[in-house]
Design a protein around this motif. Sequence first.
Motif, PDB file in Angstrom:
ATOM      1  N   VAL A   1      33.226  57.453  57.073  1.00 20.16           N
ATOM      2  CA  VAL A   1      31.843  57.862  57.332  1.00 20.16           C
ATOM      3  C   VAL A   1      31.466  59.086  56.503  1.00 20.16           C
ATOM      4  CG1 VAL A   1      30.280  58.756  59.105  1.00 20.16           C
ATOM      5  CG2 VAL A   1      31.750  56.793  59.594  1.00 20.16           C
ATOM      6  N   ARG A   2      32.381  60.008  56.328  1.00 21.75           N
ATOM      7  CA  ARG A   2      32.072  61.182  55.489  1.00 21.75           C
ATOM      8  C   ARG A   2      31.780  60.769  54.053  1.00 21.75           C
ATOM      9  NH1 ARG A   2      36.862  63.891  58.403  1.00 21.75           N
ATOM     10  NH2 ARG A   2      35.832  65.034  60.102  1.00 21.75           N
ATOM     11  N   SER A   3      32.350  59.653  53.636  1.00 25.76           N
ATOM     12  CA  SER A   3      32.098  59.151  52.289  1.00 25.76           C
ATOM     13  C   SER A   3      30.797  58.360  52.209  1.00 25.76           C
ATOM     14  CB  SER A   3      33.268  58.273  51.836  1.00 25.76           C
ATOM     15  OG  SER A   3      32.989  57.634  50.620  1.00 25.76           O
ATOM     16  N   GLU A   4      30.524  57.531  53.217  1.00 26.33           N
ATOM     17  CA  GLU A   4      29.396  56.603  53.152  1.00 26.33           C
ATOM     18  C   GLU A   4      28.086  57.187  53.673  1.00 26.33           C
ATOM     19  OE1 GLU A   4      29.282  53.392  51.917  1.00 26.33           O
ATOM     20  OE2 GLU A   4      31.250  53.913  51.096  1.00 26.33           O
ATOM     21  N   LEU A   5      28.141  58.033  54.687  1.00 26.87           N
ATOM     22  CA  LEU A   5      26.913  58.472  55.345  1.00 26.87           C
ATOM     23  C   LEU A   5      25.979  59.270  54.436  1.00 26.87           C
ATOM     24  CD1 LEU A   5      25.503  58.280  58.096  1.00 26.87           C
ATOM     25  CD2 LEU A   5      26.520  60.492  58.676  1.00 26.87           C
ATOM     26  N   PRO A   6      26.473  60.216  53.624  1.00 28.00           N
ATOM     27  CA  PRO A   6      25.540  60.973  52.762  1.00 28.00           C
ATOM     28  C   PRO A   6      24.754  60.083  51.808  1.00 28.00           C
ATOM     29  CG  PRO A   6      27.659  62.080  52.890  1.00 28.00           C
ATOM     30  CD  PRO A   6      27.847  60.740  53.520  1.00 28.00           C
ATOM     31  N   ARG A   7      25.345  58.982  51.395  1.00 24.69           N
ATOM     32  CA  ARG A   7      24.645  58.067  50.499  1.00 24.69           C
ATOM     33  C   ARG A   7      23.516  57.345  51.226  1.00 24.69           C
ATOM     34  NH1 ARG A   7      25.329  52.764  49.661  1.00 24.69           N
ATOM     35  NH2 ARG A   7      27.226  52.721  50.934  1.00 24.69           N
ATOM     36  N   LEU A   8      23.760  56.991  52.490  1.00 25.09           N
ATOM     37  CA  LEU A   8      22.762  56.253  53.261  1.00 25.09           C
ATOM     38  C   LEU A   8      21.749  57.179  53.925  1.00 25.09           C
ATOM     39  CD1 LEU A   8      25.207  53.719  54.966  1.00 25.09           C
ATOM     40  CD2 LEU A   8      23.676  53.261  53.046  1.00 25.09           C
ATOM     41  N   HIS A   9      22.220  58.341  54.375  1.00 23.72           N
ATOM     42  CA  HIS A   9      21.362  59.295  55.087  1.00 23.72           C
ATOM     43  C   HIS A   9      21.627  60.701  54.543  1.00 23.72           C
ATOM     44  CE1 HIS A   9      19.842  56.532  58.165  1.00 23.72           C
ATOM     45  NE2 HIS A   9      21.059  56.039  58.241  1.00 23.72           N
TER      46      HIS A   9
ATOM     47  N   ILE B   1      22.421  54.489  66.561  1.00 22.69           N
ATOM     48  CA  ILE B   1      23.369  54.153  65.497  1.00 22.69           C
ATOM     49  C   ILE B   1      22.780  54.569  64.149  1.00 22.69           C
ATOM     50  CG2 ILE B   1      24.522  52.262  64.279  1.00 22.69           C
ATOM     51  CD1 ILE B   1      24.655  50.763  66.930  1.00 22.69           C
ATOM     52  N   VAL B   2      23.548  55.307  63.373  1.00 20.79           N
ATOM     53  CA  VAL B   2      23.094  55.732  62.049  1.00 20.79           C
ATOM     54  C   VAL B   2      23.854  55.029  60.937  1.00 20.79           C
ATOM     55  CG1 VAL B   2      22.262  57.975  62.836  1.00 20.79           C
ATOM     56  CG2 VAL B   2      24.646  57.739  62.097  1.00 20.79           C
ATOM     57  N   LEU B   3      24.935  54.350  61.284  1.00 17.63           N
ATOM     58  CA  LEU B   3      25.689  53.589  60.289  1.00 17.63           C
ATOM     59  C   LEU B   3      26.369  52.422  60.980  1.00 17.63           C
ATOM     60  CD1 LEU B   3      27.905  54.939  57.421  1.00 17.63           C
ATOM     61  CD2 LEU B   3      28.775  53.153  58.910  1.00 17.63           C
ATOM     62  N   SER B   4      26.128  51.231  60.470  1.00 13.54           N
ATOM     63  CA  SER B   4      26.837  50.027  60.922  1.00 13.54           C
ATOM     64  C   SER B   4      27.564  49.459  59.715  1.00 13.54           C
ATOM     65  CB  SER B   4      25.859  48.994  61.490  1.00 13.54           C
ATOM     66  OG  SER B   4      25.284  49.446  62.691  1.00 13.54           O
ATOM     67  N   ALA B   5      28.862  49.652  59.684  1.00 17.96           N
ATOM     68  CA  ALA B   5      29.635  49.259  58.505  1.00 17.96           C
ATOM     69  C   ALA B   5      29.815  47.748  58.453  1.00 17.96           C
ATOM     70  CB  ALA B   5      30.993  49.944  58.518  1.00 17.96           C
ATOM     71  N   PRO B   6      29.769  47.169  57.264  1.00 19.83           N
ATOM     72  CA  PRO B   6      30.082  45.744  57.139  1.00 19.83           C
ATOM     73  C   PRO B   6      31.577  45.478  57.245  1.00 19.83           C
ATOM     74  CG  PRO B   6      29.683  46.688  54.983  1.00 19.83           C
ATOM     75  CD  PRO B   6      29.403  47.780  55.976  1.00 19.83           C
ATOM     76  N   ASP B   7      32.367  46.545  57.198  1.00 19.22           N
ATOM     77  CA  ASP B   7      33.819  46.407  57.171  1.00 19.22           C
ATOM     78  C   ASP B   7      34.410  46.511  58.570  1.00 19.22           C
ATOM     79  OD1 ASP B   7      33.955  46.487  54.207  1.00 19.22           O
ATOM     80  OD2 ASP B   7      33.242  48.532  54.516  1.00 19.22           O
ATOM     81  N   GLY B   8      35.478  45.751  58.801  1.00 16.52           N
ATOM     82  CA  GLY B   8      36.192  45.845  60.057  1.00 16.52           C
ATOM     83  C   GLY B   8      36.979  47.141  60.135  1.00 16.52           C
ATOM     84  N   THR B   9      37.093  47.694  61.335  1.00 16.29           N
ATOM     85  CA  THR B   9      37.833  48.946  61.504  1.00 16.29           C
ATOM     86  C   THR B   9      39.283  48.788  61.072  1.00 16.29           C
ATOM     87  OG1 THR B   9      36.390  49.539  63.347  1.00 16.29           O
ATOM     88  CG2 THR B   9      38.473  50.730  63.156  1.00 16.29           C
ATOM     89  N   ARG B  10      39.876  47.661  61.383  1.00 15.59           N
ATOM     90  CA  ARG B  10      41.274  47.434  61.001  1.00 15.59           C
ATOM     91  C   ARG B  10      41.429  47.420  59.481  1.00 15.59           C
ATOM     92  NH1 ARG B  10      43.073  42.029  63.109  1.00 15.59           N
ATOM     93  NH2 ARG B  10      42.785  43.040  65.119  1.00 15.59           N
ATOM     94  N   GLU B  11      40.468  46.817  58.796  1.00 11.88           N
ATOM     95  CA  GLU B  11      40.533  46.771  57.334  1.00 11.88           C
ATOM     96  C   GLU B  11      40.329  48.164  56.740  1.00 11.88           C
ATOM     97  OE1 GLU B  11      40.689  43.231  58.968  1.00 11.88           O
ATOM     98  OE2 GLU B  11      38.832  44.394  59.226  1.00 11.88           O
ATOM     99  N   ILE B  12      39.435  48.946  57.347  1.00  4.04           N
ATOM    100  CA  ILE B  12      39.227  50.329  56.901  1.00  4.04           C
ATOM    101  C   ILE B  12      40.505  51.137  57.089  1.00  4.04           C
ATOM    102  CG2 ILE B  12      38.010  52.471  57.491  1.00  4.04           C
ATOM    103  CD1 ILE B  12      35.547  50.686  58.089  1.00  4.04           C
ATOM    104  N   LEU B  13      41.166  50.942  58.217  1.00  2.29           N
ATOM    105  CA  LEU B  13      42.421  51.641  58.489  1.00  2.29           C
ATOM    106  C   LEU B  13      43.503  51.228  57.494  1.00  2.29           C
ATOM    107  CD1 LEU B  13      44.329  53.373  60.219  1.00  2.29           C
ATOM    108  CD2 LEU B  13      44.585  51.399  61.749  1.00  2.29           C
TER     109      LEU B  13
END
Length: 662
Positions: free
Chosen positions: A420-428, A580-592
């Motif tokens: 989220v620290r990587s993706e959120l600034p780009r989106l918001h 909700i401010v971010l809904s990732a297309p990626d699964g949490t397990r895949e992110i992990l």
Amino acid sequence: MSPRRLPLTILAASLLAGCASHAVKPNPLLQDGARANVAILETTDIHANVLSYDYYKLKPDDSLGYERTATLVRRARAEFPNTFLFDSGDTIQGSVLADYQALVKPVGCDQELAIYKAMDTLGYDGGTAGNHEFNYGLGFLSQVTGTPMNVDGGHANQCAGPHFPLVLSNVDSARNGQPIFKPWAVVTKTIEAYTQDGSKVSVPLKVGIIGFTPPPIMQWDKQNLAGKVTVSGVVEAAQKYLPELEAQHPDLIVAILHGGLDTAPYTPQMENGGWYLAGMKGIDVLLLGHSHTEFPGPHYAGMKDVDARLGFVRNVPAVMGGFFGKDLGVIQLVLNRQNGRWVVDLDNTHSEVRPICPQKNQCVPVDPEIAPLVQQAHEAAIAYVNTPIGNSTLRLSSYFSDEGNMTALAAVNAAQADYVRSELPRLHPELRDVPVLSAAAAFRSGFGGPDDYTDVAPGPLTLRSAADLYFYPNTLAAVKIDGAGLKAWLEQSAERFHSIDPSKADAQELINDHVPGFNFDQIQGGIHYVIDVSKPVGQRITSLTYHGKRVTPNQSFIVVTNNYRASGGGNFPGLDGKNIVLSAPDGTREILAKWLEQHRTIGAKDLEPTSWKFARLKTHGPVVFKGASDKQALAHEAGLDDIQQLKDHGDGTATYAIDFSH
């Protein structure tokens, strides 16, 4: 007057209005006084545990698995001359094998899921869909159930599916308002009955079935269902479709509910509406699920109008057959012929739950027909989870996660927060400076037995490690809340613990089993908090700081969680999907898994220390909890020196004591 405020007796009466008893056409072969014994067999919450195998530890696990439940089914059929076999849902999701066939190498239209192959060997008479059936999306559900669905993303073709009817009455297509599955069906089988003079006769028995799933699926799987389907309450669906089913003149009506029992005032969003369904005139038998418990059983002792010993809910025979293939539910119905129709003899009817392992290390044998059917998929799933992704110098475990061992959760929180620290600034961009926290809960904390824990040893990490650390196929979501909302979130999580009275000399249980481990969120990201279990519920977070400074009610935070929690799962205050401010297309397990791979080797420097502790408390008597036996050294290794094992129960579990005085 609001229905929520109606007394239960008045509300029940209002719900029953308009549901006439089903009339049955006379059978010329039978006279009044005839008698029949019919066994209703139920599986539920199998969660695609086809084999007695633990994919996380890569070894057999005799305590679970449908291949052993199948043995109980065959034994029951040998015992009872007349049987019907039904499944109450949460069938296709919940194991590594399930994820492999849905997400890694999805089955084709002409391929049947492994769990359905296994079930078809026994010849089911019907089933319904649970909430986890929707986890992989409507397209996959439509395909693997062989059910063309007129919904956005649905499968229009008739694909391979189970060889038995699936019924579901309370989920409709948003396109046309029609049910996505058939709401009901009638199953007719020839049974043996006895006339009043003792003569044996063969006669048809028509059993109507109607299915229901928990209405909160619209919150739990919002990303898969919003705008595509609508959901109604179980009572409302029953009121709509029971008259249609009764018009088919069935001898019995069986309600197949993926849900448990709750006597709170009814609402259409009620998750466990079985108590209210049992009050619907026309329902003769109630099959339950979802709660991962057994009914009849002590968990339901003392509930209003419930016989937790013989298995009745408001005078309706009912059963809930456990989970993971650990049990078979059995209702032994006695039917008497009265006034030209079959009537359940309540005095001679009862329910029971038959375990595959009546005692530890004494389990029924596997059904030899099951494993060969799924062997290829089983071996492919094992090969997949053995894919290497990195190394760890730490033991990442959920043993003692309720008591403060956050090693397993810290890895999940670190991966979620970094994403989220990587993706959120780009989106918001406007949220760039808002602190990012992360919430995780132990999905495997002993509920399923002494082996039901996450435990990743130091050394090489594989995809199996990521699956062990994050059990469910959730997607990642982030919400924006304030300091007051953060405290409320933590307060609800702290309901996992019983209130402890320091003055009591008797032993007091720490863990409140009515609050599942997956609802005990533990939050990290620079915060620290104290839980005082001597305080009342809602007043237990006695200190909450961010980087050493007290959190103020209006302070803003981003909290990373999963789609289930962010959309309202668990009914946490302020979490209803609107913030909700971010809904990732990626699964949490895949992110992990990707995070573990990028770090190559993770150690203490990569994980935040435990973010909370219990308040100091001197108790007159011991505070105890149950866990896996012989793990005291692991507790001490995690810095929990105040935990001592008191008694080994000889079944893989032990009672521990925790000292809050230090």
